[in-house]
Write an enzyme that holds these catalytic residues in place. Structure first.
Site, PDB file in Angstrom:
ATOM      1  N   CYS A  89       0.840  -1.198   0.000  1.00 16.95           N
ATOM      2  CA  CYS A  89       0.000   0.000   0.000  1.00 16.95           C
ATOM      3  C   CYS A  89       0.871   1.241   0.000  1.00 16.95           C
ATOM      4  CB  CYS A  89      -0.896  -0.015   1.239  1.00 16.95           C
ATOM      5  SG  CYS A  89      -1.885   1.485   1.445  1.00 16.95           S
ATOM      6  N   CYS A 181      -6.923   1.520  -0.243  1.00 17.95           N
ATOM      7  CA  CYS A 181      -6.660   0.694   0.942  1.00 17.95           C
ATOM      8  C   CYS A 181      -6.747  -0.760   0.517  1.00 17.95           C
ATOM      9  CB  CYS A 181      -7.666   0.983   2.049  1.00 17.95           C
ATOM     10  SG  CYS A 181      -7.401  -0.053   3.527  1.00 17.95           S
ATOM     11  N   PHE A 318     -19.946 -16.487  25.898  1.00 20.45           N
ATOM     12  CA  PHE A 318     -19.761 -15.288  25.074  1.00 20.45           C
ATOM     13  C   PHE A 318     -20.207 -15.608  23.634  1.00 20.45           C
ATOM     14  CE2 PHE A 318     -16.529 -15.331  28.397  1.00 20.45           C
ATOM     15  CZ  PHE A 318     -16.638 -14.075  28.977  1.00 20.45           C
ATOM     16  N   ASN A 323     -22.231 -17.472  16.369  1.00 18.18           N
ATOM     17  CA  ASN A 323     -21.227 -17.858  15.372  1.00 18.18           C
ATOM     18  C   ASN A 323     -20.714 -19.281  15.602  1.00 18.18           C
ATOM     19  OD1 ASN A 323     -19.376 -17.111  13.160  1.00 18.18           O
ATOM     20  ND2 ASN A 323     -17.774 -17.179  14.713  1.00 18.18           N
ATOM     21  N   CYS A 442      -8.802 -13.215  21.396  1.00 20.39           N
ATOM     22  CA  CYS A 442      -8.324 -12.086  20.591  1.00 20.39           C
ATOM     23  C   CYS A 442      -7.289 -11.272  21.366  1.00 20.39           C
ATOM     24  CB  CYS A 442      -9.488 -11.209  20.136  1.00 20.39           C
ATOM     25  SG  CYS A 442     -10.474 -10.519  21.478  1.00 20.39           S
TER      26      CYS A 442
END
Length: 489
Positions: A89, A181, A318, A323, A442
């Protein structure tokens, strides 16, 4: 600003020692959590160097000094790493105005994975004193065009006579002058300049601070945050843009609960999990994974590692929109999804009913319940009240699952009669801990903290762990760990 943290070397063999270098040169040994090169001066002082890669020999300009460490910017590379590549980029770099969205484009993607794997292993050991018995192969996917969710800042810069749309500059509150981007999907990348033109033409150009992007499998949604009511002319401009670029506009006049479609109707925003025959509708402000390519592999691997059997009960902690919960419902006897947000629990129930209605008879979804609860205030008694489960899937936010892991560890300490342990809560005599836990993280630091509790106090061993490259070119580390119950002799 928090103190930088040093990590172990990540790749390439050791080379010429720092003592043999010309005066002023630095030997970069590793990379830290912010993708800075880490070197040591002859006196042992640590130097964190923006733009430097492990085992390069460089000179750098120090701009911040502390007693034990310095921060510096790269000025010259005297020995270049074989892992250094040309950034994909034009807005990436150390120059003034450089975009701050990525931090690792100068490092080969294989090197990025090696660094992140080492971050995971170092955190598990140094913070949790845990070493996985097996290191899982990293989950990787497309390095470009992967970011299906993004929060783009918007600003009308009067002095420049233009509108900027994009990420903030590196270490700055200003918005980068991004014309492209490459981590955004190609069709969204192509929209950046038209978006600037759209906002520039609007009456509300000075009061639209943000556009939130959410791409589904076939719908591209954009949420326009506006601080004043939009004029009829602005609404017409948005509709014309939507027709030309196939965008679904949502408007946000105030808080997140005010988000609504500009025009009702049209296809619903959704993504699929084809390995399980699941379709997940979602709203553009719902939490979904940034990278759908990786998410599909992530869910499949998590369930493969969990190895759910048809007779088992599973809890998905959670659970969000479901998902993992809905794929689990294709394999288990019973599933309980627990989430802190009432709104997300309502959405997960809707998604369950939708998928149950279209599931073939031979693939009927298991009985599944969704519950809203503050998971940061879990106690042993609450854990017992949720009943025994054969397996757990844990997918917390960055804060981790400390209260959950501690409640499980406290129950184990009570069960074995450890010194200082609280008595078992009512009903715990018939309760049993899960045989296996798959923890999707994460944040490697909070994973390591929770892993320490599970392994040292909870009666588990960490049988496997590996990183997930959900965010290529950034320093963000996602990971997955497996914990198996160790039954006392």
């Amino acid at each position: 600003m928090s103190e930088p943290k040093e990590l172990s070397p990540s790749f390439e063999p050791a080379v010429q020692g720092a003592d043999d270098l010309p005066p002023g040169w630095l030997q970069v040994q590793s990379m830290d959590l912010e993708a800075q090169g880490v070197a040591r001066r002859p006196d042992g002082k640590v130097v964190f160097i923006d733009g430097a890669l492990p085992f390069e020999q460089v000179t750098a300009n120090t701009h911040r000094k502390k007693n034990n460490w310095e921060q510096a910017s790269l000025t010259a590379i005297h020995r270049e790493s074989s892992q250094r590549v040309r950034p994909g980029c034009p807005h990436f770099g150390l120059h003034a105005g450089a975009c701050g969205g990525c931090k690792m484009q100068h490092l080969h993607v294989g090197g990025q994975v090696a660094v992140k794997q080492r971050v995971l292993e170092d955190n598990l050991w140094h913070l949790g004193k845990v070493r996985p018995q097996m290191v899982l192969r990293p989950i990787e996917g497309p390095a470009w065009g992967y970011r299906y969710r993004a929060r783009l800042a918007v600003r009308h810069v009067i002095k420049k006579g233009q509108v900027l749309v994009g990420f903030h500059e590196r270490k700055s509150r200003y918005i980068a002058d991004m014309q492209t981007c490459k981590i955004l999907p190609p069709h969204v990348d192509a929209m950046l300049m038209p978006l600037r033109g759209l906002i520039a033409d609007m009456d509300a150009r000075d009061t639209c601070p943000q556009i939130e992007l959410a791409c589904g499998d076939s719908v591209t949604a954009m949420v326009l945050r506006h601080l004043e009511p939009l004029s009829a002319g602005d609404l017409a401009r948005l509709r014309a843009f939507a027709a030309e670029h196939r965008v679904q506009w949502w408007l946000q006049p105030k808080g997140p609960d005010t988000v609504h479609l500009l025009d009702e109707g049209g296809e619903q925003l959704s993504y699929g999990l084809p390995d399980f025959g699941i379709t997940m509708p979602f709203k553009p402000t719902d939490f979904t994974q940034v990278n759908p390519h990786i998410n599909r592999v992530l869910v499949s691997r998590a369930l493969r590692l969990l190895d759910v059997q048809p007779h088992e009960r599973v809890i998905d902690w959670f659970c969000g929109l479901g998902n993992f919960t809905l794929p689990l419902a294709t394999q288990a006897r019973q599933v309980l999804g627990i989430e802190g947000s009432e709104a997300l629990v309502a959405r997960s129930r809707e998604n369950y009913e939708l998928n149950r209605a279209v599931a073939p008879d031979h693939k009927a979804l298991a009985a599944t319940e969704f519950v809203a609860r503050n998971l940061f205030e879990m106690t042993p008694a609450m854990l017992v009240a949720d009943g025994s489960a054969d397996k757990w899937l844990v997918d917390p936010p960055r804060e981790g699952a400390f209260a959950l892991a501690k409640a499980l560890a406290d129950l184990e300490q009570s069960r074995i009669g450890a010194e200082g342990a609280e008595p078992l809560p009512a009903g715990a005599e018939g309760w049993s801990p899960p045989k296996r836990i798959v923890y999707v993280s994460c944040n490697p630091a909070t994973l390591a903290r929770d892993a320490g509790l599970l392994v040292h106090l909870g009666g588990y061993q960490c049988t496997a762990a590996g990183m997930v490259n959900m965010f290529p070119h950034t320093a963000h580390v996602e990971s997955m760990a497996v914990f198996d119950r160790v039954e006392p002799a």
